[in-house]
Write a protein that holds these residues in place. Structure first.
Motif, PDB file in Angstrom:
ATOM      1  N   MET A   1       0.683  -0.946  -0.136  1.00 49.06           N
ATOM      2  CA  MET A   1       0.116  -0.381   0.405  1.00 49.06           C
ATOM      3  C   MET A   1       1.116   1.169   0.585  1.00 49.06           C
ATOM      4  SD  MET A   1      -3.289   1.056   2.775  1.00 49.06           S
ATOM      5  CE  MET A   1      -3.901  -0.107   2.375  1.00 49.06           C
ATOM      6  N   LYS A   2       0.735   2.070  -1.106  1.00 48.79           N
ATOM      7  CA  LYS A   2       1.537   3.453  -0.740  1.00 48.79           C
ATOM      8  C   LYS A   2       0.515   4.655   0.080  1.00 48.79           C
ATOM      9  CE  LYS A   2       0.959   3.604  -5.811  1.00 48.79           C
ATOM     10  NZ  LYS A   2       2.455   3.151  -6.051  1.00 48.79           N
ATOM     11  N   LYS A   3       2.587   5.285   0.766  1.00 43.94           N
ATOM     12  CA  LYS A   3       2.280   5.989   1.798  1.00 43.94           C
ATOM     13  C   LYS A   3       1.115   6.570   1.572  1.00 43.94           C
ATOM     14  CE  LYS A   3       6.883   6.209   2.827  1.00 43.94           C
ATOM     15  NZ  LYS A   3       8.107   7.223   3.104  1.00 43.94           N
ATOM     16  N   LEU A   4       0.765   7.454   0.860  1.00 45.51           N
ATOM     17  CA  LEU A   4      -0.522   8.019   0.474  1.00 45.51           C
ATOM     18  C   LEU A   4      -1.455   7.901   0.498  1.00 45.51           C
ATOM     19  CD1 LEU A   4      -1.402  10.731  -0.573  1.00 45.51           C
ATOM     20  CD2 LEU A   4      -1.923  10.139  -2.796  1.00 45.51           C
ATOM     21  N   THR A   5      -2.042   7.025  -0.075  1.00 48.72           N
ATOM     22  CA  THR A   5      -3.399   6.163   0.081  1.00 48.72           C
ATOM     23  C   THR A   5      -3.274   5.258   2.158  1.00 48.72           C
ATOM     24  OG1 THR A   5      -2.240   4.292  -2.048  1.00 48.72           O
ATOM     25  CG2 THR A   5      -3.890   3.633  -0.137  1.00 48.72           C
ATOM     26  N   LYS A   6      -2.240   4.915   2.533  1.00 49.95           N
ATOM     27  CA  LYS A   6      -2.286   4.829   3.997  1.00 49.95           C
ATOM     28  C   LYS A   6      -2.350   6.479   4.888  1.00 49.95           C
ATOM     29  CE  LYS A   6       0.153   1.318   5.500  1.00 49.95           C
ATOM     30  NZ  LYS A   6       1.180   0.095   5.995  1.00 49.95           N
ATOM     31  N   ARG A   7      -1.816   7.407   4.088  1.00 49.83           N
ATOM     32  CA  ARG A   7      -2.747   8.887   5.275  1.00 49.83           C
ATOM     33  C   ARG A   7      -3.523   9.251   4.447  1.00 49.83           C
ATOM     34  NH1 ARG A   7       2.400  11.472   2.352  1.00 49.83           N
ATOM     35  NH2 ARG A   7       0.861  12.914   1.994  1.00 49.83           N
ATOM     36  N   LEU A   8      -4.410   8.906   3.367  1.00 46.35           N
ATOM     37  CA  LEU A   8      -5.079   9.007   3.166  1.00 46.35           C
ATOM     38  C   LEU A   8      -6.663   7.870   3.707  1.00 46.35           C
ATOM     39  CD1 LEU A   8      -5.144   9.371  -1.040  1.00 46.35           C
ATOM     40  CD2 LEU A   8      -6.076  10.795   0.499  1.00 46.35           C
ATOM     41  N   LEU A   9      -6.864   7.108   4.068  1.00 49.60           N
ATOM     42  CA  LEU A   9      -7.031   6.469   5.001  1.00 49.60           C
ATOM     43  C   LEU A   9      -6.584   6.081   6.851  1.00 49.60           C
ATOM     44  CD1 LEU A   9      -6.238   2.995   3.565  1.00 49.60           C
ATOM     45  CD2 LEU A   9      -8.373   3.954   3.307  1.00 49.60           C
ATOM     46  N   ILE A  10      -5.791   6.386   6.684  1.00 50.18           N
ATOM     47  CA  ILE A  10      -5.969   7.347   8.449  1.00 50.18           C
ATOM     48  C   ILE A  10      -7.151   8.571   8.222  1.00 50.18           C
ATOM     49  CG2 ILE A  10      -4.435   8.652   9.786  1.00 50.18           C
ATOM     50  CD1 ILE A  10      -2.463   5.939   8.837  1.00 50.18           C
ATOM     51  N   LYS A  11      -6.617   9.907   7.801  1.00 49.34           N
ATOM     52  CA  LYS A  11      -7.450  10.876   7.920  1.00 49.34           C
ATOM     53  C   LYS A  11      -9.108  10.262   7.686  1.00 49.34           C
ATOM     54  CE  LYS A  11      -3.713  14.223   6.435  1.00 49.34           C
ATOM     55  NZ  LYS A  11      -3.590  15.171   5.614  1.00 49.34           N
ATOM     56  N   SER A  12      -9.421   9.498   6.315  1.00 54.46           N
ATOM     57  CA  SER A  12     -11.153   9.276   6.248  1.00 54.46           C
ATOM     58  C   SER A  12     -11.404   8.782   8.265  1.00 54.46           C
ATOM     59  CB  SER A  12     -10.595   7.738   4.980  1.00 54.46           C
ATOM     60  OG  SER A  12     -11.991   7.789   4.844  1.00 54.46           O
ATOM     61  N   GLN A  13     -10.748   7.607   8.069  1.00 53.91           N
ATOM     62  CA  GLN A  13     -10.753   7.433   9.423  1.00 53.91           C
ATOM     63  C   GLN A  13     -11.273   8.460  10.216  1.00 53.91           C
ATOM     64  OE1 GLN A  13      -9.230   3.527  11.008  1.00 53.91           O
ATOM     65  NE2 GLN A  13      -9.882   3.128  12.760  1.00 53.91           N
ATOM     66  N   ASP A  14     -10.662   8.877  10.885  1.00 51.60           N
ATOM     67  CA  ASP A  14     -10.645  10.503  11.653  1.00 51.60           C
ATOM     68  C   ASP A  14     -12.280  11.209  11.331  1.00 51.60           C
ATOM     69  OD1 ASP A  14      -8.048   9.158  13.053  1.00 51.60           O
ATOM     70  OD2 ASP A  14      -6.982  10.955  12.270  1.00 51.60           O
ATOM     71  N   ALA A  15     -11.759  11.487  10.322  1.00 53.78           N
ATOM     72  CA  ALA A  15     -13.067  12.195   9.351  1.00 53.78           C
ATOM     73  C   ALA A  15     -14.242  11.263   9.783  1.00 53.78           C
ATOM     74  CB  ALA A  15     -13.262  12.829   7.766  1.00 53.78           C
ATOM     75  N   PHE A  16     -14.733   9.886   9.516  1.00 51.90           N
ATOM     76  CA  PHE A  16     -15.172   9.665   9.503  1.00 51.90           C
ATOM     77  C   PHE A  16     -16.215   9.132  11.365  1.00 51.90           C
ATOM     78  CE2 PHE A  16     -18.113   5.231  10.444  1.00 51.90           C
ATOM     79  CZ  PHE A  16     -18.284   5.077   9.534  1.00 51.90           C
ATOM     80  N   LEU A  17     -14.449   8.692  12.366  1.00 51.85           N
ATOM     81  CA  LEU A  17     -15.471   9.527  13.673  1.00 51.85           C
ATOM     82  C   LEU A  17     -15.774  10.501  14.824  1.00 51.85           C
ATOM     83  CD1 LEU A  17     -12.462   6.875  14.494  1.00 51.85           C
ATOM     84  CD2 LEU A  17     -14.564   5.955  14.574  1.00 51.85           C
ATOM     85  N   LEU A  18     -14.945  11.399  13.613  1.00 53.36           N
ATOM     86  CA  LEU A  18     -15.845  12.973  13.601  1.00 53.36           C
ATOM     87  C   LEU A  18     -16.935  12.979  13.539  1.00 53.36           C
ATOM     88  CD1 LEU A  18     -12.963  15.214  13.200  1.00 53.36           C
ATOM     89  CD2 LEU A  18     -14.268  15.225  15.113  1.00 53.36           C
ATOM     90  N   SER A  19     -17.874  12.662  12.957  1.00 55.15           N
ATOM     91  CA  SER A  19     -18.995  12.813  12.217  1.00 55.15           C
ATOM     92  C   SER A  19     -19.603  11.704  12.844  1.00 55.15           C
ATOM     93  CB  SER A  19     -18.915  12.269  10.866  1.00 55.15           C
ATOM     94  OG  SER A  19     -19.430  10.483  10.156  1.00 55.15           O
ATOM     95  N   LEU A  20     -19.324  10.517  13.499  1.00 57.33           N
ATOM     96  CA  LEU A  20     -20.408   9.445  14.571  1.00 57.33           C
ATOM     97  C   LEU A  20     -20.181  10.733  15.641  1.00 57.33           C
ATOM     98  CD1 LEU A  20     -18.477   6.149  13.760  1.00 57.33           C
ATOM     99  CD2 LEU A  20     -20.788   7.164  12.829  1.00 57.33           C
ATOM    100  N   GLU A  21     -18.939  10.836  16.017  1.00 56.68           N
ATOM    101  CA  GLU A  21     -19.050  11.892  17.354  1.00 56.68           C
ATOM    102  C   GLU A  21     -20.353  13.206  17.355  1.00 56.68           C
ATOM    103  OE1 GLU A  21     -16.075  13.715  19.199  1.00 56.68           O
ATOM    104  OE2 GLU A  21     -14.599  12.096  19.041  1.00 56.68           O
ATOM    105  N   VAL A  22     -20.166  13.796  16.393  1.00 50.73           N
ATOM    106  CA  VAL A  22     -20.493  14.875  16.064  1.00 50.73           C
ATOM    107  C   VAL A  22     -22.445  14.670  15.850  1.00 50.73           C
ATOM    108  CG1 VAL A  22     -21.492  16.857  14.265  1.00 50.73           C
ATOM    109  CG2 VAL A  22     -18.853  16.586  15.308  1.00 50.73           C
TER     110      VAL A  22
END
Length: 133
Positions: A1-22
């Motif tokens: 898996m490419k570094k950019l892909t991993k970074r996108l996935l981590i940021k995606s997961q963070d945004a997803f969790l924030l959406s749940l929290e809000v």
């Protein structure tokens, strides 16, 4: 898996969790608007990661270069049309609906009544997200 892909996935997961929290904090004034922002951001980042992995090319998430113009990555709409080619795909339809809620700031009562789409998309998100991230 490419570094950019991993970074996108981590940021995606963070945004997803924030959406749940809000979404689960009824005292926040702009709860639905904030939820829509983070939820669509999570999907956009996830889909861009999928596009990179499918094409094995980081440049596959960018619009073509125009001389003198800063390079831009695909919008949410362009990202999901690359992954969900069928216009009638239920996941694509649900993402389109949430994108409209975010874009047009529709009546929040309508959004709350249709929260079944949110629940389905949350399950779809988890099903589409690779386990490595």
């Amino acid at each position: 898996m490419k570094k950019l892909t991993k970074r996108l996935l981590i940021k995606s997961q963070d945004a997803f969790l924030l959406s749940l929290e809000v979404y689960n904090k009824p005292t926040i004034k702009y709860r639905i608007e904030s939820f829509c922002f983070f939820f669509t951001n999570a999907w956009e980042l996830l889909l861009k990661a999928k596009i990179i992995e499918n094409n094995n090319d980081i440049s596959s998430i960018f619009y073509k270069n125009i001389r003198g113009v800063q390079r831009k990555s695909f919008s949410l709409r362009d990202s999901f049309t690359k992954i969900f080619i069928n216009e009638n795909d239920p996941i694509r339809k649900n993402i389109e609906d949430i994108e409209k809620w975010r874009k047009y700031k529709l009546d929040t009562r309508l959004i709350i009544e249709k929260n079944g789409k949110y629940n389905k998309l949350a399950k779809n998100y988890e099903g589409l997200r690779p386990r490595e991230a």
